[in-house]
Motif scaffolding. Structure first.
Motif, PDB file in Angstrom:
ATOM      1  N   VAL A   1      -2.171   4.887   7.821  1.00 16.44           N
ATOM      2  CA  VAL A   1      -2.495   3.620   7.147  1.00 16.44           C
ATOM      3  C   VAL A   1      -1.217   2.983   6.612  1.00 16.44           C
ATOM      4  N   SER A   2      -0.338   3.813   6.049  1.00 15.22           N
ATOM      5  CA  SER A   2       0.940   3.313   5.541  1.00 15.22           C
ATOM      6  C   SER A   2       1.784   2.719   6.658  1.00 15.22           C
TER       7      SER A   2
ATOM      8  N   PHE B   1       0.582  -0.676   7.383  1.00 11.80           N
ATOM      9  CA  PHE B   1       1.062  -1.643   6.384  1.00 11.80           C
ATOM     10  C   PHE B   1       2.510  -2.024   6.650  1.00 11.80           C
TER      11      PHE B   1
ATOM     12  N   PHE C   1       2.628  -4.467   9.326  1.00 11.20           N
ATOM     13  CA  PHE C   1       2.158  -5.770   8.850  1.00 11.20           C
ATOM     14  C   PHE C   1       3.282  -6.530   8.148  1.00 11.20           C
ATOM     15  N   VAL C   2       4.015  -5.849   7.269  1.00  7.85           N
ATOM     16  CA  VAL C   2       5.123  -6.499   6.557  1.00  7.85           C
ATOM     17  C   VAL C   2       6.197  -6.938   7.535  1.00  7.85           C
TER      18      VAL C   2
ATOM     19  N   ILE D   1       7.584  -2.228   1.580  1.00  5.92           N
ATOM     20  CA  ILE D   1       7.036  -1.163   2.428  1.00  5.92           C
ATOM     21  C   ILE D   1       7.070   0.166   1.705  1.00  5.92           C
TER      22      ILE D   1
ATOM     23  N   VAL E   1       4.454   0.769  -1.233  1.00  3.70           N
ATOM     24  CA  VAL E   1       3.089   1.059  -0.779  1.00  3.70           C
ATOM     25  C   VAL E   1       3.034   2.375  -0.016  1.00  3.70           C
ATOM     26  N   VAL E   2       3.984   2.580   0.892  1.00  3.06           N
ATOM     27  CA  VAL E   2       3.953   3.758   1.757  1.00  3.06           C
ATOM     28  C   VAL E   2       4.027   5.051   0.953  1.00  3.06           C
TER      29      VAL E   2
END
Length: 391
Positions: A151-152, A155, A158-159, A185, A188-189
């Protein structure tokens, strides 16, 4: 601990401000996309199912209709169901393409019948299967942590796609984009994949420090080496469509992003090492804890340096093979734009990685619980007290 959280909060605010200020101008990016037309008006790409692949021509005297062609049935477009014969490069014929595979043909409209030429093999099915197998293996072996890491990864993509690439196309400074995007990144990661904890916060602080060091070293190295950032055919083509892009900034951004994964691996390992050492030796002083953790870090540095160097060498293997054919002194080859870019990228990432290890270790040592009553900070345990406490 309070100081660490305060610094991370400031970094988070700075990251959000950077994202807002540097957020790409969608209108400007759309204009560039409209300008960069991949094909001429009217040209389309249609899929076809391969029926037969002829062996490539062995000599220039062989007749083209008897060798080096691919026979396929169109499955899309206005001539769907029609059999089309097109020439293919010898490498494609030898790659294993056979009956039942899907290819993409370029359709060029004409006065009468449209002309078709070979464009590419459609590889989506094997790629999806490989991707699904990768996800399955990660989920089985790493379980929840592995799924959160995937999931990370999503993300991070996406960034990269929605912020960093459009921001660079909009003409934003490459260094600023790399710092804002990479920090977003990592925030969140790390917390998503490893969970919110003091240990993760220490690793995050070390990662941000490593990003800053890598960016600073990369910036100095790129400008100090007079690298233009346009050492490949891709950048030459990009300059024709997006002249506002700073290719030196693009190179700086690229070397920061390229080192994120390895940097994250090193910092989270160092933070975990400090916590494990503290659990195994609750009476170790912070000084001894730092020294012990750095012994682990040095081993990790050695193996990771190999990873970085060989990863870049593998990605540039075709260039290295080509340059090895040139009858030129090795020092002259090292000064070429293509090779110098890889050297700068490798060394800048390596410096940031190496310095992130003591930085992360020091942060983790200062935030982990202090030594027990058996040893005071800076004073070694005497008469084997540390060993008795460990048992």
């Amino acid at each position: 601990m309070t100081v660490l959280l305060g610094l991370l909060a400031l970094c988070a605010v700075a990251t959000v401000v950077g994202l807002v200020v540097l957020w790409p101008n969608s209108a400007a990016v759309s204009k560039l996309q409209d300008k960069a037309q991949f094909t001429a008006p009217g040209v389309t790409f249609q899929k076809a199912r391969v029926e037969k692949v002829q062996a490539p021509c062995r000599t220039s005297t062989e007749s083209a209709p008897t060798c080096g062609n691919l026979e396929a049935v169109l499955t899309t477009g206005p001539e769907s169901g029609r059999t089309q014969v097109v020439g293919v490069p010898p490498a494609v014929s030898r790659s294993g393409v056979g009956k039942g595979d899907t290819v993409r043909l370029m359709r060029v409209p004409g006065q009468g019948q449209a002309a078709y030429t070979f464009d590419e093999v459609v590889r989506l099915k094997p790629l999806w299967l490989l991707g699904a197998f990768f996800v399955l293996v990660v989920a089985i072996v790493a379980r929840v942590r592995g799924v959160l890491a995937l999931v990370s990864l999503g993300f991070g993509g996406f960034v990269l796609v929605r912020f960093m690439l459009p921001a660079l196309l909009s003409g934003s400074d490459g260094l600023a984009v790399s710092l804002a995007g990479s920090a977003a990144i990592m925030f969140v990661v790390l917390y998503l994949a490893h969970g919110p904890s003091v240990r993760t916060s220490a690793a995050l602080a070390g990662t941000l420090a490593g990003i800053g060091i890598t960016a600073a070293v990369g910036l100095v190295a790129v400008h100090g080496s007079n690298l233009s950032g346009s050492g490949s055919e891709d950048t030459a083509l990009l300059s024709a469509f997006a002249g506002s892009v700073s290719f030196q900034g693009l190179l700086t951004c690229a070397l920061v992003v390229a080192g994120l994964g390895v940097l994250n691996d090193v910092t989270i390992t160092q933070a975990s090492s400090v916590w494990e050492l503290r659990e195994a030796g609750p009476d170790l002083s912070r000084g001894h804890l730092f020294t012990s953790a750095m012994r682990i870090g040095r081993d990790h540095i050695a193996s990771t340096i190999y990873t970085i160097v060989f990863a870049y060498a593998g990605s540039a293997l075709a260039v290295l093979l080509l340059l090895s054919l040139y009858d030129r002194p090795i020092l002259d080859l090292l000064s070429t734009e293509a090779i110098a870019e890889e050297i700068v990228r490798t060394l800048a990432s390596g410096i940031g990685l190496v310095l992130a290890v003591p930085a992360t270790t020091a942060i983790a040592v200062m935030t982990v619980a202090g030594p027990s009553a058996g040893e005071q900070d800076g004073a070694p345990v005497r008469h084997g007290a540390g060993r008795r406490s460990s048992r």
